[in-house]
Design an enzyme around this catalytic site. Sequence first.
Site, mmCIF file in Angstrom:
data_model
loop_
_atom_site.group_PDB
_atom_site.id
_atom_site.type_symbol
_atom_site.label_atom_id
_atom_site.label_comp_id
_atom_site.label_asym_id
_atom_site.label_seq_id
_atom_site.Cartn_x
_atom_site.Cartn_y
_atom_site.Cartn_z
ATOM 1 N N HIS A 239 -32.704 -9.936 -21.646
ATOM 2 C CA HIS A 239 -31.823 -9.759 -20.480
ATOM 3 C C HIS A 239 -30.763 -10.846 -20.298
ATOM 4 O O HIS A 239 -29.640 -10.540 -19.900
ATOM 5 C CB HIS A 239 -32.654 -9.658 -19.196
ATOM 6 C CG HIS A 239 -33.351 -8.334 -19.037
ATOM 7 N ND1 HIS A 239 -32.671 -7.157 -18.782
ATOM 8 C CD2 HIS A 239 -34.663 -7.996 -19.103
ATOM 9 C CE1 HIS A 239 -33.532 -6.151 -18.688
ATOM 10 N NE2 HIS A 239 -34.748 -6.627 -18.890
ATOM 11 N N GLU B 284 -32.015 -1.116 -20.118
ATOM 12 C CA GLU B 284 -33.246 -1.423 -20.867
ATOM 13 C C GLU B 284 -33.237 -0.839 -22.281
ATOM 14 O O GLU B 284 -33.677 -1.488 -23.220
ATOM 15 C CB GLU B 284 -34.499 -0.908 -20.136
ATOM 16 C CG GLU B 284 -34.914 -1.716 -18.914
ATOM 17 C CD GLU B 284 -35.475 -3.113 -19.213
ATOM 18 O OE1 GLU B 284 -35.627 -3.483 -20.384
ATOM 19 O OE2 GLU B 284 -35.737 -3.837 -18.236
ATOM 20 N N SER C 179 -35.253 -7.019 -27.512
ATOM 21 C CA SER C 179 -36.315 -8.025 -27.505
ATOM 22 C C SER C 179 -37.522 -7.544 -28.300
ATOM 23 O O SER C 179 -38.530 -8.234 -28.365
ATOM 24 C CB SER C 179 -36.740 -8.348 -26.064
ATOM 25 O OG SER C 179 -37.223 -7.184 -25.424
ATOM 26 N N HIS D 96 -38.802 -11.175 -23.717
ATOM 27 C CA HIS D 96 -38.068 -9.998 -23.233
ATOM 28 C C HIS D 96 -37.115 -10.378 -22.096
ATOM 29 O O HIS D 96 -35.943 -10.016 -22.099
ATOM 30 C CB HIS D 96 -39.044 -8.923 -22.755
ATOM 31 C CG HIS D 96 -38.354 -7.827 -22.006
ATOM 32 N ND1 HIS D 96 -37.596 -6.861 -22.638
ATOM 33 C CD2 HIS D 96 -38.247 -7.574 -20.676
ATOM 34 C CE1 HIS D 96 -37.069 -6.058 -21.728
ATOM 35 N NE2 HIS D 96 -37.445 -6.462 -20.530
HETATM 36 FE FE FE2 Z 1 -36.590 -5.535 -18.754
#
Ligand code: FE2
Length: 295
Positions: free
Chosen positions: A167, A208, A227, A162
């Site tokens: 990111h 997010e 993710s 993730h």
């Molecule tokens: Fe995050």
Amino acid sequence: MFEEGQYFAPVNTDADGTVVVELGENHPGFADPEYRDRRNAIAGLAMDWEPGLPMPEVSYTDTEHEIWRLVSAELAVKHQALAAKEYLDGGERLKLPADHIPQLAEVSEALAPLTGFSYLPAAGLVPLREFYGVLSDGKFHATQYIRHHSVPLYTPEPDVIHEVIGHANALASPRFAALYRAAGEAARRVHSEDALEFVSRVFWFTLEFGVMSEKDGLKAYGAGILSSYGEIDEFRGMNIMPLDLYTMGTVDYDITKYQDKLFDAGSMEQLEDVVGEFWETCDDASIERLLAEGG
Ligand SMILES: [Fe+2]
């Protein structure tokens, strides 16, 4: 990382200094002593870290690299079809390895010439003010453990997949990186807990879990969706709402489930105009007004 407590296994230090990650009974690694030891050791590296020291290096096992290889390949296919162009462009520039888990130091080095972002180690949950505040310095807190091998396409917590695949590809884009920094500046500017919560909720529904319209349909740019092997397939069927600061800042959400309410930024430009502008200018008073006026 995710910003809320429920998602992270709590990390405690015993009287003798041993770091213990408290996995819940439903965690896929709960009954695996080897995995538990591994989690404790990796959390310990972040706990021992101090500013000025080199980033902790994790000696990943072959099994761990194999999880990365598998998930990385599966996500890459889905990204081509369902990730926003700006995110894919970031990925092209960053060129994350597909065959091994990169060290956070390695990812930071690759990000430096692109946007100047670098990673900081996190054992688990980082307090909101700290997590968001350092974004304005181009720093991003990340965990380094990887999910349990029994269910490689699922994780109840934000792991290195993730943090890095979700990111870093966005942090490699100057436009997304500017938004992350702006969120950090907003977090540093506001003082009240309510205002900080509002800033973090807007982050949650954009960086997010954000989606945006492109010529060939709705695409995701949020790290939480990109993710998650399962969530990528589902987001187009969710309740898609127009970008709206008040709604994002106040709507209820459950971070332990797939996000059923998502906000369509419309375009990268609109995301920058609405959300970027909000983070660049908001303060306690403006957020209080927004809340009082109901948008
Ligand atoms: Fe995050």
